[in-house]
Scaffold this active site. Structure first.
Site, PDB file in Angstrom:
ATOM      1  N   GLY A  71      -7.863   2.910   2.697  1.00 15.70           N
ATOM      2  CA  GLY A  71      -7.987   3.347   1.102  1.00 15.70           C
ATOM      3  C   GLY A  71      -8.758   4.252   1.392  1.00 15.70           C
ATOM      4  O   GLY A  71      -8.835   5.493   2.209  1.00 15.70           O
ATOM      5  N   GLY A 125     -24.459  15.884 -11.122  1.00 18.56           N
ATOM      6  CA  GLY A 125     -25.701  15.858  -9.424  1.00 18.56           C
ATOM      7  C   GLY A 125     -25.577  14.531  -9.257  1.00 18.56           C
ATOM      8  O   GLY A 125     -26.939  14.114  -9.667  1.00 18.56           O
ATOM      9  N   CYS A 158     -12.185   4.462   0.501  1.00 13.61           N
ATOM     10  CA  CYS A 158     -13.094   4.906   1.967  1.00 13.61           C
ATOM     11  C   CYS A 158     -12.816   5.265   2.825  1.00 13.61           C
ATOM     12  O   CYS A 158     -13.750   6.363   3.185  1.00 13.61           O
ATOM     13  CB  CYS A 158     -13.966   3.433   1.861  1.00 13.61           C
ATOM     14  N   GLY A 212       3.507  -0.326  -5.704  1.00 17.69           N
ATOM     15  CA  GLY A 212       4.302  -1.864  -6.335  1.00 17.69           C
ATOM     16  C   GLY A 212       3.568  -0.996  -8.265  1.00 17.69           C
ATOM     17  O   GLY A 212       2.378  -1.268  -8.241  1.00 17.69           O
ATOM     18  N   GLU A 271       1.408  -1.088  -0.488  1.00 16.33           N
ATOM     19  CA  GLU A 271      -0.457   0.297  -0.115  1.00 16.33           C
ATOM     20  C   GLU A 271       0.880   1.578  -0.324  1.00 16.33           C
ATOM     21  O   GLU A 271       1.796   0.887   1.157  1.00 16.33           O
ATOM     22  CB  GLU A 271      -1.451  -0.137   1.483  1.00 16.33           C
ATOM     23  N   HIS A 313     -43.243  -1.335  15.953  1.00 15.12           N
ATOM     24  CA  HIS A 313     -44.178  -0.588  16.060  1.00 15.12           C
ATOM     25  C   HIS A 313     -44.543   0.679  17.124  1.00 15.12           C
ATOM     26  O   HIS A 313     -44.002   0.218  17.806  1.00 15.12           O
ATOM     27  CB  HIS A 313     -45.812  -0.744  15.741  1.00 15.12           C
ATOM     28  N   LEU A 345      -3.459   1.868   6.249  1.00 18.29           N
ATOM     29  CA  LEU A 345      -4.416   1.084   5.874  1.00 18.29           C
ATOM     30  C   LEU A 345      -6.111   1.743   5.607  1.00 18.29           C
ATOM     31  O   LEU A 345      -6.935   2.722   6.116  1.00 18.29           O
ATOM     32  CB  LEU A 345      -4.471   0.139   5.924  1.00 18.29           C
TER      33      LEU A 345
END
Length: 483
Positions: A43, A189, A45, A119, A36, A452, A41
């Protein structure tokens, strides 16, 4: 003596798909190394995508709810909220730090080696490692039996927009939260542009949105988009320009001047900042894939089968590089499939319903086949909608602009798709995913007792609409077909 480092399994990329593949492969008893380039670590996200954007969206949501309390519930607060950008940014970074630290600890406990390097392939079983971190072997080489390609994607930036100004941002720049600009233009959009536009609007920016298509969120069902489009239009003060092209951008006097070409917006306007959010592209360039047997298609995606195998027997591909949809949860499951296949198990990626969620206000979520897809494919489905205006819980929360709908195969009564718009849609869609994957019939939904009062009841209620038995709305029962 050969000093080149070797690992049974190498995962190139440490995002949600990459570390999921690495951790499961290690759990299966394999020797695993993650390569990496980032120092942490997670990425896209975790570092500059899903997680930090949701942290900022939480801030935006709370600010919006406070305004609603003042407007609709008679709750009074003195003065407008004051935004300390440094504190907001620090809190966002703390969330990221906590999660990345947890991943590093999990890797260590599983015995997964991490090499911080860039890499690239020099062959089907060897990577060249570049960088200056002490984790890189002296000869800069790493050989492997199998490699999982998990390099993800990056924001797309049209060359005409790449003017070298930090006032023109991609999603990464927007998440850095350098300041709260007085005016912000969002070009695109789609879900990323609308999410970040929501953040900045609630933090105090005057936001405008321009979209080339005739509607926001192209590809999503229009009935789901309608409540959001109305909210975005209000949030932007009517400054949502559809069917409109951005002709050019340039920096003038510490602002970005934009040229518009559309029916409702034509000419020039200047903005303090501009967010370009026109999609993402897979990271497959510059990886040396031409030195392997891996096939990359015209869109830049790696071709692979349902076991994530590429045309090269030693290399697997997962996540954004493996094709649409570019979603972290898809990458995670593909990573686990790749790891299990490498471990010798007979598995495949055969998901029927991969959920998509737009974390705006209101949220939009869908899974399985959409109404738009059914129309394009000529597939016969019955669509049943339950409006949240009929939900007691939605009424109590003042969330009556939402809806829940099922798409049903009329021949089998099986649910094949679901769409939800409203607060918490991203949480509610999980029940639909399970139902579609399990091949449930509508009665499986309606006969399951839902608590409910909750918004989850709307999934049951929408199923009852199919049979004409929904308590809170009147729709006659379907007549039996004549003999």
């Amino acid at each position: 003596m050969d000093l080149t480092m070797h690992s049974s399994v190498v995962v190139l990329g440490g995002g949600p798909g990459g570390y999921a593949a690495a951790f499961l492969a290690a759990d299966e008893g394999l020797e695993v190394t993650i390569v990496e380039a980032e120092p942490r670590l997670g990425g896209t996200c975790l570092l500059r995508g899903c997680i930090p954007s949701k942290a900022l969206l939480h801030v935006a949501k709370v600010i919006s709810e406070v305004e609603e309390l003042k407007k609709d519930w008679g709750i009074e607060y003195e003065g407008a909220p004051k935004i300390n950008v440094d504190t907001v940014r620090a809190r966002k970074e703390k969330v990221i730090s906590n999660l990345t630290g947890g991943l590093a600890n999990l890797a260590k406990r599983r015995g997964v080696k991490i090499i911080q390097a860039r890499g690239s392939f020099v062959g089907s079983n060897e990577l060249k490692l570049e960088g200056d971190h002490d984790s890189i072997p002296e000869d800069g080489k790493l050989t492997f039996d199998h490699c999982v390609l998990a390099t993800g994607s990056v924001p797309a930036m049209p060359p005409s927009f790449d003017i070298g100004s930090d006032r023109l941002m991609d999603s990464t720049g927007a998440l850095n939260l350098a300041d709260i600009p007085e005016t912000l233009l969002v070009i695109g959009g789609g879900y990323i542009g609308l999410e970040m536009g929501t953040v900045y609007a609630n933090l105090g920016s005057k936001v405008s949105v321009v979209e080339l298509a005739e509607g926001l969120l192209p590809g999503a069902d229009r009935d789901l988009v309608k409540p959001l489009a109305k909210r975005v239009d209000t949030m932007c003060g009517g400054r949502v320009y559809l069917n409109t092209k951005v002709g050019s951008v340039c920096e003038v006097d510490d602002q970005i001047e934009v040229t518009f070409e559309g029916p409702n917006k034509f000419g020039h306007e200047r903005f303090d900042r501009v967010l370009v959010s026109v999609g993402r592209r897979p990271v497959t360039r510059g990886l040396g894939l031409e030195n392997t047997k891996v096939v990359v298609n015209s869109r830049g995606f790696v071709e692979c089968d349902n076991q994530q195998r590429t045309a090269d027997p030693s290399i697997f591909a997962i996540g954004d590089v493996a094709g649409d949809p570019m979603l972290a949860h898809k990458a995670t499951h593909e990573g686990r499939v790749a790891a299990e296949v490498i471990a010798g198990k007979k598995v495949s990626f055969d998901k029927i319903a991969i959920p998509a969620v737009v974390f705006t206000d209101p949220e939009i979520a869908w899974a399985g086949i959409t109404e738009e897809e059914a129309k394009r494919e000529g597939r016969k489905v019955t669509v049943e909608v339950y409006p949240w205006a009929a939900s007691g819980r939605a009424q109590a929360l003042n969330l009556t602009n939402g809806l829940t709908k099922w798409l049903v195969d009329p021949e089998t009564n099986r649910v094949v798709g679901c769409g939800i718009v409203g607060t918490g849609a991203g949480e509610l869609i999980a029940e639909a995913v399970l139902a579609i994957e399990m091949g449930c019939e509508v009665t499986d939904i309606t006969e399951s007792v839902h608590p409910h009062p909750t918004l989850s009841e709307t999934l049951m209620n929408a199923g009852e609409v199919y049979f004409g038995t929904a308590t809170e709305i009147f729709k006659p029962k379907k007549k039996a077909a004549s003999a």
